[in-house]
Scaffold this motif. Structure first.
Motif, mmCIF file in Angstrom:
data_model
loop_
_atom_site.group_PDB
_atom_site.id
_atom_site.type_symbol
_atom_site.label_atom_id
_atom_site.label_comp_id
_atom_site.label_asym_id
_atom_site.label_seq_id
_atom_site.Cartn_x
_atom_site.Cartn_y
_atom_site.Cartn_z
ATOM 1 N N PHE A 132 17.538 150.355 -44.042
ATOM 2 C CA PHE A 132 17.429 151.180 -45.243
ATOM 3 C C PHE A 132 15.858 151.133 -45.694
ATOM 4 O O PHE A 132 15.409 150.148 -45.292
ATOM 5 N N THR A 133 15.538 152.336 -46.333
ATOM 6 C CA THR A 133 14.119 152.111 -46.928
ATOM 7 C C THR A 133 14.289 152.205 -48.333
ATOM 8 O O THR A 133 15.129 152.394 -48.985
ATOM 9 N N ILE A 134 13.484 151.305 -49.024
ATOM 10 C CA ILE A 134 13.735 151.054 -50.630
ATOM 11 C C ILE A 134 12.308 150.816 -51.274
ATOM 12 O O ILE A 134 11.304 150.368 -50.759
ATOM 13 N N LEU A 135 12.368 151.715 -52.453
ATOM 14 C CA LEU A 135 11.136 151.848 -53.323
ATOM 15 C C LEU A 135 11.111 150.596 -54.362
ATOM 16 O O LEU A 135 12.122 150.352 -55.054
ATOM 17 N N LEU A 136 10.279 149.697 -54.098
ATOM 18 C CA LEU A 136 10.063 148.386 -54.888
ATOM 19 C C LEU A 136 9.541 148.522 -56.125
ATOM 20 O O LEU A 136 8.815 149.533 -56.671
ATOM 21 N N ALA A 137 9.727 147.588 -57.041
ATOM 22 C CA ALA A 137 8.911 147.450 -58.302
ATOM 23 C C ALA A 137 7.519 147.876 -58.362
ATOM 24 O O ALA A 137 6.590 148.331 -59.287
ATOM 25 N N ASP A 138 6.918 147.395 -57.076
ATOM 26 C CA ASP A 138 5.420 147.331 -57.097
ATOM 27 C C ASP A 138 4.932 148.720 -56.521
ATOM 28 O O ASP A 138 3.607 148.885 -56.603
ATOM 29 N N GLY A 139 5.705 149.793 -56.447
ATOM 30 C CA GLY A 139 5.530 150.759 -55.904
ATOM 31 C C GLY A 139 5.620 151.164 -54.356
ATOM 32 O O GLY A 139 5.318 152.115 -53.854
ATOM 33 N N SER A 140 5.657 149.907 -53.548
ATOM 34 C CA SER A 140 5.671 150.125 -52.212
ATOM 35 C C SER A 140 6.906 150.451 -51.972
ATOM 36 O O SER A 140 8.187 150.159 -52.315
ATOM 37 N N ILE A 141 6.951 150.912 -50.501
ATOM 38 C CA ILE A 141 8.156 151.326 -49.834
ATOM 39 C C ILE A 141 8.249 150.651 -48.647
ATOM 40 O O ILE A 141 7.467 150.727 -47.695
ATOM 41 N N VAL A 142 9.404 149.751 -48.459
ATOM 42 C CA VAL A 142 9.738 149.012 -47.151
ATOM 43 C C VAL A 142 10.664 149.194 -46.407
ATOM 44 O O VAL A 142 12.023 149.725 -47.156
ATOM 45 N N THR A 143 11.021 148.833 -45.136
ATOM 46 C CA THR A 143 12.231 148.933 -44.410
ATOM 47 C C THR A 143 12.819 147.694 -44.547
ATOM 48 O O THR A 143 12.203 146.459 -44.426
ATOM 49 N N ALA A 144 14.112 147.806 -44.756
ATOM 50 C CA ALA A 144 15.011 146.356 -44.716
ATOM 51 C C ALA A 144 16.058 146.620 -43.735
ATOM 52 O O ALA A 144 16.861 147.241 -43.567
ATOM 53 N N SER A 145 16.068 145.529 -42.976
ATOM 54 C CA SER A 145 17.146 145.421 -41.983
ATOM 55 C C SER A 145 17.589 144.011 -41.711
ATOM 56 O O SER A 145 16.959 142.979 -42.273
ATOM 57 N N ARG A 146 18.371 143.643 -40.558
ATOM 58 C CA ARG A 146 18.656 142.283 -40.454
ATOM 59 C C ARG A 146 17.675 141.326 -39.699
ATOM 60 O O ARG A 146 17.655 140.205 -39.816
ATOM 61 N N THR A 147 16.593 142.115 -39.230
ATOM 62 C CA THR A 147 15.489 141.585 -38.593
ATOM 63 C C THR A 147 14.176 141.635 -39.672
ATOM 64 O O THR A 147 13.149 141.104 -39.221
ATOM 65 N N GLU A 148 14.072 142.605 -40.453
ATOM 66 C CA GLU A 148 12.830 142.943 -41.160
ATOM 67 C C GLU A 148 13.161 142.866 -42.804
ATOM 68 O O GLU A 148 14.205 143.580 -43.211
ATOM 69 N N ASN A 149 12.527 142.160 -43.241
ATOM 70 C CA ASN A 149 12.781 141.716 -44.742
ATOM 71 C C ASN A 149 14.366 141.536 -44.896
ATOM 72 O O ASN A 149 15.160 142.178 -45.724
ATOM 73 N N ALA A 150 14.725 140.731 -44.279
ATOM 74 C CA ALA A 150 16.263 140.430 -44.087
ATOM 75 C C ALA A 150 16.952 139.935 -45.537
ATOM 76 O O ALA A 150 17.934 140.190 -45.972
ATOM 77 N N ASP A 151 15.906 139.200 -46.192
ATOM 78 C CA ASP A 151 16.435 138.695 -47.486
ATOM 79 C C ASP A 151 16.755 139.936 -48.587
ATOM 80 O O ASP A 151 17.855 139.959 -49.131
ATOM 81 N N LEU A 152 15.794 140.953 -48.627
ATOM 82 C CA LEU A 152 15.897 142.119 -49.242
ATOM 83 C C LEU A 152 17.255 142.922 -48.701
ATOM 84 O O LEU A 152 17.983 143.563 -49.555
ATOM 85 N N PHE A 153 17.528 143.030 -47.487
ATOM 86 C CA PHE A 153 18.568 143.552 -46.592
ATOM 87 C C PHE A 153 20.078 143.205 -47.439
ATOM 88 O O PHE A 153 20.921 143.658 -47.926
ATOM 89 N N TRP A 154 19.974 141.841 -47.143
ATOM 90 C CA TRP A 154 21.289 141.132 -47.457
ATOM 91 C C TRP A 154 21.695 141.104 -49.038
ATOM 92 O O TRP A 154 22.720 141.119 -49.469
ATOM 93 N N ALA A 155 20.512 141.173 -49.785
ATOM 94 C CA ALA A 155 20.773 141.039 -51.477
ATOM 95 C C ALA A 155 20.927 142.178 -51.790
ATOM 96 O O ALA A 155 21.617 142.466 -52.903
ATOM 97 N N ASN A 156 20.784 143.343 -51.112
ATOM 98 C CA ASN A 156 21.162 144.691 -51.751
ATOM 99 C C ASN A 156 22.404 144.936 -51.690
ATOM 100 O O ASN A 156 23.067 145.757 -52.307
ATOM 101 N N PHE A 157 23.224 144.669 -50.504
ATOM 102 C CA PHE A 157 24.622 144.714 -50.610
ATOM 103 C C PHE A 157 25.545 143.914 -51.665
ATOM 104 O O PHE A 157 25.753 142.793 -51.495
ATOM 105 N N GLY A 158 25.991 144.757 -52.662
ATOM 106 C CA GLY A 158 26.615 144.009 -53.681
ATOM 107 C C GLY A 158 25.462 143.751 -54.792
ATOM 108 O O GLY A 158 25.886 143.099 -55.892
#
Length: 448
Positions: A137-163
């Protein structure tokens, strides 16, 4: 962007919060609203409690961000904006022979909300929760950036968003795997359950034969009838399995419902007597003799009545959902059901399931038994739930944060001892708490 202040509630109509409501219609709109913080994103409002309300603060209503972006039919991979609902996905793709892999009890949930609550359904013990069908998924972060999160890219953000209750940013797009289907029907089997022993035995007996299982339990039953109800089992039906009368429209869609609860029913309408009568009606309806059932009735039986939540009156209701381990399951379930039956509260729509292994940091499920109970809000209930929380915790269990409205911070942290790991992700991506909500402040889910 237009800004208005109004009352917002979750599906349980409790608690009520005054919020400043923004309605982004584009990615740029979403960026611009970061100046209006603290902020929480909101979809179709099907979280039950205070997950998507923000008292005297900002709420971004994201339902206009609901466009399909790409579809890979060869692999069954869909990319869409996070404001797209399960209803919209089913309407477009079921006639093409594709269906969402994970379906909760309503189709009126957005993909952003599905991630925020890591939704699950009748096949959790087989398919797991929503994270299992999301590729990225892509997500708009607090600093205004938009990043992609997956199991291999920004994985900490990926897992922390579920729930993660939407507290790490605004999810903009979701790429997910769909399920290939031959029909929109399910082969169903219903079993009248005598008591809790029979319930647990039946779940084990049919565990490998049926992918989908859910039970209704009569929470007012006592003694030898404690745990009685109806167990519904099912598998997706292939085209050749269908009777001839259904083969001419094997991929039939649901119809738009015309039934509606037009106003809040008076508080006295739901009492011990009416609940006993309704329990008998539910038992008859659930114990259906029909072998083949359309997905709308199989997955989403309550969607047939718009605004059914008004049936609990203006006082509102909570849905109390917990999960406890299989170990000592019969003993612990017996004690919990006895507590509920003796509480003097009015339990209604009691749904029981078996769950498989859990994933994620704040995601709710783990291997065990889950029970979801609707309780009208009363002073007696507010005094009872802390005792029930203690009992669930003593059994090694926890509550579903996506439905909770009453849990206290100390109890939450005991039920979710992994919360510091989630807070470290929060600190990394949103140290100033630009994304917050009533539940984040209630449970201490904020960077320090």
């Amino acid at each position: 962007m237009p800004l208005k202040k109004g009352k917002l509630v979750g599906w349980g109509n409790y608690p009520v919060a005054e919020s400043y409501i923004l309605t982004p219609r584009s990615e740029n709109d979403s960026r611009n609203i970061l100046q209006d913080t603290p902020l929480i994103a909101r979809g179709l409002g099907r979280s039950y409690g205070d997950q998507a309300v923000n008292n005297n603060r900002y709420v971004a209503l994201c339902t206009h961000l609901n466009h399909f972006i790409s579809w890979n039919e060869a692999e069954g991979i869909l990319t869409c904006q996070a404001g797209v609902s399960l209803d919209e996905i089913i309407t477009v793709f079921a006639p093409k022979g594709w269906f969402p892999m994970i379906c909760p009890g309503t189709k009126f949930v957005t993909m952003g909300g599905a991630i925020a609550n890591d939704i699950h359904g009748k096949a959790h013990h087989i398919d797991g929760s929503f994270v299992n069908c999301v590729i990225s998924f892509t997500i708009l972060l607090a600093d205004g950036s938009i990043v992609t999160a997956s199991r291999t890219e920004n994985a900490d953000l990926f897992w922390a968003n579920f729930g993660g209750l939407g507290l790490l940013g605004i999810i903009l797009t979701v790429t997910m795997k769909m399920r290939k289907i031959e029909t929109t029907y399910f082969r169903q089997k219903s079993i009248a359950i005598r008591n809790l022993d029979h319930m647990l035995e039946a779940l084990e007996t049919y565990d490998k034969e049926y992918n989908y299982s859910v039970a209704w339990i009569d929470a007012l039953a006592r003694g030898k009838k404690l745990g009685r109800g109806v167990l519904s089992l099912g598998n997706g039906a292939g085209f050749n399995e269908l009777p001839e009368r259904l083969k001419h429209r094997p991929l039939r869609l649901h119809s738009a419902t015309k039934l509606r609860v037009p106003f809040f029913l008076p508080g006295f309408a739901l009492n011990g007597l009416t609940v006993r009568v309704l329990n008998k009606v539910i038992a008859v309806v659930q114990n259906s003799p029909k072998e083949f059932v359309h997905y709308d009735k199989f997955f989403f039986p309550l969607d047939i009545i718009n605004d059914w939540n008004k049936g609990y009156g203006k006082r509102g209701f909570i849905q109390y959902q917990f999960v406890i381990p299989e170990e000592n399951g019969k003993k612990n379930l017996t004690e919990i059901l006895e507590m509920i039956a003796d509480s003097g509260c009015t339990p209604f729509l009691n749904v029981f399931k078996k769950m498989g292994d859990g994933q994620g940091i704040l995601s709710f499920p783990f291997r065990g038994y889950t029970l979801a109970i609707d309780f009208p809000v009363t002073p007696r209930l507010l005094a009872f739930t802390p005792r029930l929380d203690e009992k669930v915790l003593s059994c090694g269990g926890r509550l579903y944060l996506g439905k909770d409205a009453l849990l206290e911070e100390k109890m939450f942290k005991e039920m979710y001892p992994q919360y510091p790991e989630w807070l470290s992700v929060k600190q990394k991506y949103d140290p100033q708490n630009k994304f917050s909500s009533d539940i984040s402040r209630r449970l201490g889910l904020e960077a320090v």
